[in-house]
Design a protein around this motif. Sequence first.
Motif, short mmCIF file in Angstrom:
data_model
loop_
_atom_site.label_atom_id
_atom_site.label_comp_id
_atom_site.label_asym_id
_atom_site.label_seq_id
_atom_site.Cartn_x
_atom_site.Cartn_y
_atom_site.Cartn_z
N MET A 17 66.76 38.09 50.32
CA MET A 17 67.06 38.85 51.53
C MET A 17 68.55 38.71 51.88
O MET A 17 69.10 37.62 51.74
CB MET A 17 66.25 38.21 52.65
N THR A 18 69.15 39.81 52.28
CA THR A 18 70.52 39.76 52.82
C THR A 18 70.54 40.54 54.14
O THR A 18 69.71 41.42 54.35
CB THR A 18 71.54 40.41 51.85
N ALA A 19 71.50 40.19 54.99
CA ALA A 19 71.65 40.90 56.27
C ALA A 19 73.10 41.26 56.46
O ALA A 19 73.99 40.51 56.05
CB ALA A 19 71.17 40.01 57.42
N ARG A 20 73.34 42.40 57.04
CA ARG A 20 74.72 42.81 57.35
C ARG A 20 74.72 43.45 58.73
O ARG A 20 73.66 43.78 59.27
CB ARG A 20 75.24 43.78 56.30
N ARG A 21 75.93 43.61 59.25
CA ARG A 21 76.03 44.27 60.54
C ARG A 21 75.35 45.63 60.46
O ARG A 21 75.43 46.30 59.42
CB ARG A 21 77.51 44.44 60.92
N LEU A 22 74.67 46.03 61.52
CA LEU A 22 73.88 47.27 61.50
C LEU A 22 74.70 48.43 60.92
O LEU A 22 75.79 48.73 61.41
CB LEU A 22 73.43 47.64 62.92
N LYS A 23 74.15 49.03 59.87
CA LYS A 23 74.78 50.23 59.30
C LYS A 23 74.44 51.39 60.21
O LYS A 23 73.27 51.67 60.46
CB LYS A 23 74.21 50.50 57.91
N TYR A 39 68.86 34.69 52.00
CA TYR A 39 67.63 33.91 51.84
C TYR A 39 67.13 34.16 50.43
O TYR A 39 67.04 35.31 49.98
CB TYR A 39 66.58 34.37 52.85
N VAL A 40 66.84 33.11 49.71
CA VAL A 40 66.26 33.30 48.39
C VAL A 40 65.24 32.20 48.11
O VAL A 40 65.55 31.01 48.20
CB VAL A 40 67.35 33.39 47.28
N ASN A 41 64.02 32.64 47.88
CA ASN A 41 62.93 31.73 47.50
C ASN A 41 62.88 30.44 48.32
O ASN A 41 62.89 29.34 47.78
CB ASN A 41 63.02 31.42 46.00
#
Length: 298
Positions: free
Chosen positions: A114-120, A6-8
């Motif tokens: 915003m970035t999302a990745r598999r739960l660390k 997600y960006v702006n």
Amino acid sequence: MAGIAYVNGRYLPKAQATVNIEDRGNQFADGVYEVLKVIDGRLSDGDRHFARLHRSLAAIEVDPPMTDRALEQVILETVRRNRLEDATVYVQISRGAAPRDHLFPRDTLPSIMMTARRLKRPDPKAYADGVGVVTAPDLRWLRCEIKSVSLLANVLAKQAAAEDGCYETWLTRDDGVVTECSASNAYIVDASGVLRTHPLSSLILGGVTRSVVLELARAEGLPVEERAFTTAEVDTAHEAFLTSTSSWVMPVVRVDGRAVADGTPGPVTRRLQQAYQAHVFGNRAPTGLSVAASAAAG
Ligand code: PDD
């Protein structure tokens, strides 16, 4: 792995998710961030993360670009668009783009990305057996309570630990006081059995995990003091551990090559691992992590 960022105001494949070349986040590290967990489609400790984000933004005089409610929706939508259930989300807000000048304009629109990745998750073996850390002088500035994207000193400290075969660097000020780690908070159970960690101040980041773990420890009736400890006190400590959003409660069993007590995770650390997992996951056992069983056995 590809993914959606997600960006702006837009959700885009990461390669197309760009910011203005003159974004002050890039040129001056003029921005702040949060790293948070989404578990079962809900923010984990969202209120605490949002409260800290507000403190960080206020400290650098940037207005929140959206309401908390809207931010929560964007975070959850980013996770959804990445087809994730449990996720680790990175949120960065900078002052925005403007011709390069140290003086900041008052009229820029903040940039939000915003970035999302598999739960660390913590590495199961490290989580069960504990990790080693090194110590090094804390070379950061004196506003460490701001979750600033200016992380060069932290990056160098973490890299130095890895090159020494260690998990983290415990940062020390002149008098041997351990402030925190490059990306986590530091604790000992001292020679008197008291759980100690550096008090909230501008020398540390007030970790969300720190606030949760201290509450859990007090609820368990453990003696807790938010009082700094020194490297000399680590030598006589019964236990040591560190906490963060992605390391959870990580036992520390070696500091600068010397074993902490008998070199295995201690009972207070075990209890707090269990309590923190229950806090985050409730009754649902976190999949793929056998540490709960080994922690219980320990
Ligand atoms: N690091 N101290 C520092 C310097 C940190 O960067 C972090 C978090 C913490 C622990 O904060 P919390 O419990 O809220 O995660 C303490 C994040 C996770 C990061 O930069 O990736």
